[in-house]
Design a protein around this motif. Structure first.
Motif, PDB file in Angstrom:
ATOM      1  N   LEU A  70       0.825  -1.209   0.000  1.00  0.00           N
ATOM      2  CA  LEU A  70       0.000   0.000   0.000  1.00  0.00           C
ATOM      3  C   LEU A  70       0.861   1.263   0.000  1.00  0.00           C
ATOM      4  CD1 LEU A  70      -2.936   1.083   0.266  1.00  0.00           C
ATOM      5  CD2 LEU A  70      -2.684   0.851   2.745  1.00  0.00           C
ATOM      6  N   VAL A  71       0.611   2.131  -0.987  1.00  0.00           N
ATOM      7  CA  VAL A  71       1.285   3.432  -1.049  1.00  0.00           C
ATOM      8  C   VAL A  71       0.232   4.534  -1.159  1.00  0.00           C
ATOM      9  CG1 VAL A  71       3.413   2.554  -2.089  1.00  0.00           C
ATOM     10  CG2 VAL A  71       1.590   3.391  -3.573  1.00  0.00           C
ATOM     11  N   ARG A  72       0.605   5.713  -0.652  1.00  0.00           N
ATOM     12  CA  ARG A  72      -0.275   6.886  -0.749  1.00  0.00           C
ATOM     13  C   ARG A  72       0.481   7.980  -1.495  1.00  0.00           C
ATOM     14  NH1 ARG A  72      -2.910   8.515   4.468  1.00  0.00           N
ATOM     15  NH2 ARG A  72      -0.801   8.477   5.237  1.00  0.00           N
ATOM     16  N   VAL A  73      -0.198   8.565  -2.486  1.00  0.00           N
ATOM     17  CA  VAL A  73       0.353   9.702  -3.225  1.00  0.00           C
ATOM     18  C   VAL A  73      -0.692  10.800  -3.193  1.00  0.00           C
ATOM     19  CG1 VAL A  73       1.242  10.548  -5.426  1.00  0.00           C
ATOM     20  CG2 VAL A  73       1.675   8.171  -4.751  1.00  0.00           C
ATOM     21  N   GLU A  74      -0.306  11.944  -2.652  1.00  0.00           N
ATOM     22  CA  GLU A  74      -1.189  13.099  -2.663  1.00  0.00           C
ATOM     23  C   GLU A  74      -0.817  13.942  -3.867  1.00  0.00           C
ATOM     24  OE1 GLU A  74      -1.933  15.001   1.048  1.00  0.00           O
ATOM     25  OE2 GLU A  74      -1.890  13.088   2.120  1.00  0.00           O
ATOM     26  N   LEU A  75      -1.838  14.249  -4.679  1.00  0.00           N
ATOM     27  CA  LEU A  75      -1.633  14.960  -5.934  1.00  0.00           C
ATOM     28  C   LEU A  75      -2.417  16.262  -5.941  1.00  0.00           C
ATOM     29  CD1 LEU A  75      -2.136  11.883  -8.289  1.00  0.00           C
ATOM     30  CD2 LEU A  75       0.036  12.992  -7.744  1.00  0.00           C
ATOM     31  N   GLU A  76      -1.844  17.252  -6.617  1.00  0.00           N
ATOM     32  CA  GLU A  76      -2.504  18.544  -6.784  1.00  0.00           C
ATOM     33  C   GLU A  76      -2.677  18.770  -8.273  1.00  0.00           C
ATOM     34  OE1 GLU A  76      -1.615  22.307  -4.310  1.00  0.00           O
ATOM     35  OE2 GLU A  76      -0.316  22.415  -6.080  1.00  0.00           O
ATOM     36  N   VAL A  77      -3.867  19.212  -8.679  1.00  0.00           N
ATOM     37  CA  VAL A  77      -4.119  19.514 -10.077  1.00  0.00           C
ATOM     38  C   VAL A  77      -3.317  20.774 -10.424  1.00  0.00           C
ATOM     39  CG1 VAL A  77      -5.870  20.137 -11.797  1.00  0.00           C
ATOM     40  CG2 VAL A  77      -6.399  18.459  -9.994  1.00  0.00           C
ATOM     41  N   VAL A  78      -2.489  20.705 -11.465  1.00  0.00           N
ATOM     42  CA  VAL A  78      -1.652  21.830 -11.875  1.00  0.00           C
ATOM     43  C   VAL A  78      -2.539  23.023 -12.216  1.00  0.00           C
ATOM     44  CG1 VAL A  78      -0.012  22.643 -13.625  1.00  0.00           C
ATOM     45  CG2 VAL A  78       0.217  20.341 -12.677  1.00  0.00           C
ATOM     46  N   GLY A  79      -2.201  24.187 -11.662  1.00  0.00           N
ATOM     47  CA  GLY A  79      -2.960  25.409 -11.910  1.00  0.00           C
ATOM     48  C   GLY A  79      -4.242  25.517 -11.105  1.00  0.00           C
ATOM     49  N   SER A  80      -4.378  24.661 -10.102  1.00  0.00           N
ATOM     50  CA  SER A  80      -5.595  24.644  -9.287  1.00  0.00           C
ATOM     51  C   SER A  80      -5.217  24.279  -7.860  1.00  0.00           C
ATOM     52  CB  SER A  80      -6.564  23.597  -9.856  1.00  0.00           C
ATOM     53  OG  SER A  80      -7.590  23.309  -8.957  1.00  0.00           O
ATOM     54  N   ALA A  81      -6.100  24.548  -6.946  1.00  0.00           N
ATOM     55  CA  ALA A  81      -5.871  24.139  -5.558  1.00  0.00           C
ATOM     56  C   ALA A  81      -6.506  22.773  -5.294  1.00  0.00           C
ATOM     57  CB  ALA A  81      -6.446  25.180  -4.604  1.00  0.00           C
ATOM     58  N   GLU A  82      -7.130  22.178  -6.308  1.00  0.00           N
ATOM     59  CA  GLU A  82      -7.796  20.883  -6.140  1.00  0.00           C
ATOM     60  C   GLU A  82      -6.764  19.790  -5.868  1.00  0.00           C
ATOM     61  OE1 GLU A  82     -10.881  17.909  -8.454  1.00  0.00           O
ATOM     62  OE2 GLU A  82     -10.348  19.823  -9.366  1.00  0.00           O
ATOM     63  N   ARG A  83      -7.067  18.969  -4.865  1.00  0.00           N
ATOM     64  CA  ARG A  83      -6.157  17.893  -4.468  1.00  0.00           C
ATOM     65  C   ARG A  83      -6.861  16.544  -4.508  1.00  0.00           C
ATOM     66  NH1 ARG A  83      -1.562  19.014  -1.110  1.00  0.00           N
ATOM     67  NH2 ARG A  83      -1.007  21.181  -1.389  1.00  0.00           N
ATOM     68  N   LEU A  84      -6.078  15.513  -4.753  1.00  0.00           N
ATOM     69  CA  LEU A  84      -6.552  14.138  -4.748  1.00  0.00           C
ATOM     70  C   LEU A  84      -5.609  13.303  -3.902  1.00  0.00           C
ATOM     71  CD1 LEU A  84      -7.142  13.757  -8.586  1.00  0.00           C
ATOM     72  CD2 LEU A  84      -8.911  14.052  -6.846  1.00  0.00           C
ATOM     73  N   MET A  85      -6.133  12.275  -3.284  1.00  0.00           N
ATOM     74  CA  MET A  85      -5.286  11.317  -2.574  1.00  0.00           C
ATOM     75  C   MET A  85      -5.488   9.970  -3.244  1.00  0.00           C
ATOM     76  SD  MET A  85      -5.137   9.720   1.231  1.00  0.00           S
ATOM     77  CE  MET A  85      -6.683   8.947   0.931  1.00  0.00           C
ATOM     78  N   VAL A  86      -4.409   9.429  -3.809  1.00  0.00           N
ATOM     79  CA  VAL A  86      -4.469   8.152  -4.501  1.00  0.00           C
ATOM     80  C   VAL A  86      -3.776   7.095  -3.648  1.00  0.00           C
ATOM     81  CG1 VAL A  86      -3.878   6.867  -6.597  1.00  0.00           C
ATOM     82  CG2 VAL A  86      -4.462   9.306  -6.744  1.00  0.00           C
ATOM     83  N   LEU A  87      -4.503   6.021  -3.393  1.00  0.00           N
ATOM     84  CA  LEU A  87      -3.944   4.874  -2.676  1.00  0.00           C
ATOM     85  C   LEU A  87      -3.741   3.759  -3.687  1.00  0.00           C
ATOM     86  CD1 LEU A  87      -6.318   5.048   0.381  1.00  0.00           C
ATOM     87  CD2 LEU A  87      -3.874   5.574   0.402  1.00  0.00           C
ATOM     88  N   GLY A  88      -2.494   3.384  -3.913  1.00  0.00           N
ATOM     89  CA  GLY A  88      -2.180   2.250  -4.774  1.00  0.00           C
ATOM     90  C   GLY A  88      -2.086   1.017  -3.895  1.00  0.00           C
ATOM     91  N   ALA A  89      -2.799  -0.049  -4.275  1.00  0.00           N
ATOM     92  CA  ALA A  89      -2.885  -1.208  -3.392  1.00  0.00           C
ATOM     93  C   ALA A  89      -2.654  -2.522  -4.123  1.00  0.00           C
ATOM     94  CB  ALA A  89      -4.254  -1.246  -2.719  1.00  0.00           C
ATOM     95  N   TYR A  90      -1.947  -3.413  -3.466  1.00  0.00           N
ATOM     96  CA  TYR A  90      -1.832  -4.809  -3.867  1.00  0.00           C
ATOM     97  C   TYR A  90      -2.209  -5.618  -2.631  1.00  0.00           C
ATOM     98  CZ  TYR A  90       0.047  -9.391  -4.910  1.00  0.00           C
ATOM     99  OH  TYR A  90       0.178 -10.737  -5.075  1.00  0.00           O
ATOM    100  N   MET A  91      -3.432  -6.123  -2.616  1.00  0.00           N
ATOM    101  CA  MET A  91      -3.963  -6.769  -1.426  1.00  0.00           C
ATOM    102  C   MET A  91      -3.714  -8.279  -1.458  1.00  0.00           C
ATOM    103  SD  MET A  91      -4.765  -4.043  -0.056  1.00  0.00           S
ATOM    104  CE  MET A  91      -5.642  -4.446   1.438  1.00  0.00           C
ATOM    105  N   PRO A  92      -3.776  -8.927  -0.280  1.00  0.00           N
ATOM    106  CA  PRO A  92      -3.534 -10.370  -0.215  1.00  0.00           C
ATOM    107  C   PRO A  92      -4.495 -11.149  -1.127  1.00  0.00           C
ATOM    108  CG  PRO A  92      -3.573  -9.439   1.986  1.00  0.00           C
ATOM    109  CD  PRO A  92      -4.027  -8.359   1.047  1.00  0.00           C
TER     110      PRO A  92
END
Length: 186
Positions: free
Chosen positions: A53-75
């Motif tokens: 499990l990894v977390r990447v917080e992303l911001e839309v370029v030219g905007s204050a909008e943010r996203l949190m993406v969780l990449g997962a490889y589960m059992p």
């Protein structure tokens, strides 16, 4: 291999390599998140669970909008409950903390109830954990409606917070992108 394939100017990439089980000579697991660096800028990247499990917080370029993406490889779906639940507990905590900006993507090794029931199969512990995640974090599946695994299950998912669902559209399978047992879902 993925990082070498993609132009660094166009794509951002972050991941956690697989981990070696005690007494094993090969790595198990591994997960990564890839984004269009022309449209999104990473503001935070972290491994929450090595190889899973990894977390990447992303911001839309030219905007204050943010996203949190969780990449997962589960059992694996057939794993025992005591192996499945700790990883899923970590994912549920991270997804609920992200609130309305949460996206969960990856090989979740679990199916949505409707797909399981349509086949007349029984829900596994992993399937029940996926159901709990969707409810707890107010997520919606952007389902492909097609198998994403060579054995026929739709176990690779992109889940988005319900407030993002209209903007995200449906997931699709890119045929021939992977040489392993899963299809690439975008």
């Amino acid at each position: 291999a993925v990082a070498g394939y993609m132009s660094k100017a166009r794509y951002g990439f972050y991941g956690s390599p697989g981990v070696r089980a005690e007494g094993s000579s090969h790595a198990k697991g591994g997960v990564s998140v890839v984004w269009d660096a022309r449209r999104l800028r990473a503001t935070k990247k972290e491994v929450l669970l090595a190889g899973r499990l990894v977390r990447v917080e992303l911001e839309v370029v030219g905007s204050a909008e943010r996203l949190m993406v969780l990449g997962a490889y589960m059992p694996n779906r057939s794993s025992a409950t005591d192996e499945v639940e700790p990883a899923w507990d970590e994912l549920v905590l991270a997804a609920t903390a992200g609130g309305a900006r949460t996206i969960v993507a990856g090989d979740l090794n679990a199916e949505i109830r409707g797909r399981v029931m349509a086949r007349g199969a029984q829900m596994t512990p992993a399937d029940r954990c996926l159901e709990a995640l969707v409810l707890a974090a107010a997520l919606r599946a952007t389902a492909t409606g097609k198998p994403t695994h060579k054995k026929g299950g739709e176990i690779d998912h992109i889940l988005v917070h319900r407030s993002l669902a209209g903007a995200m559209g449906s997931a699709r399978v890119l045929p021939g992108v992977t040489a392993n047992d899963h299809s690439c879902v975008v």
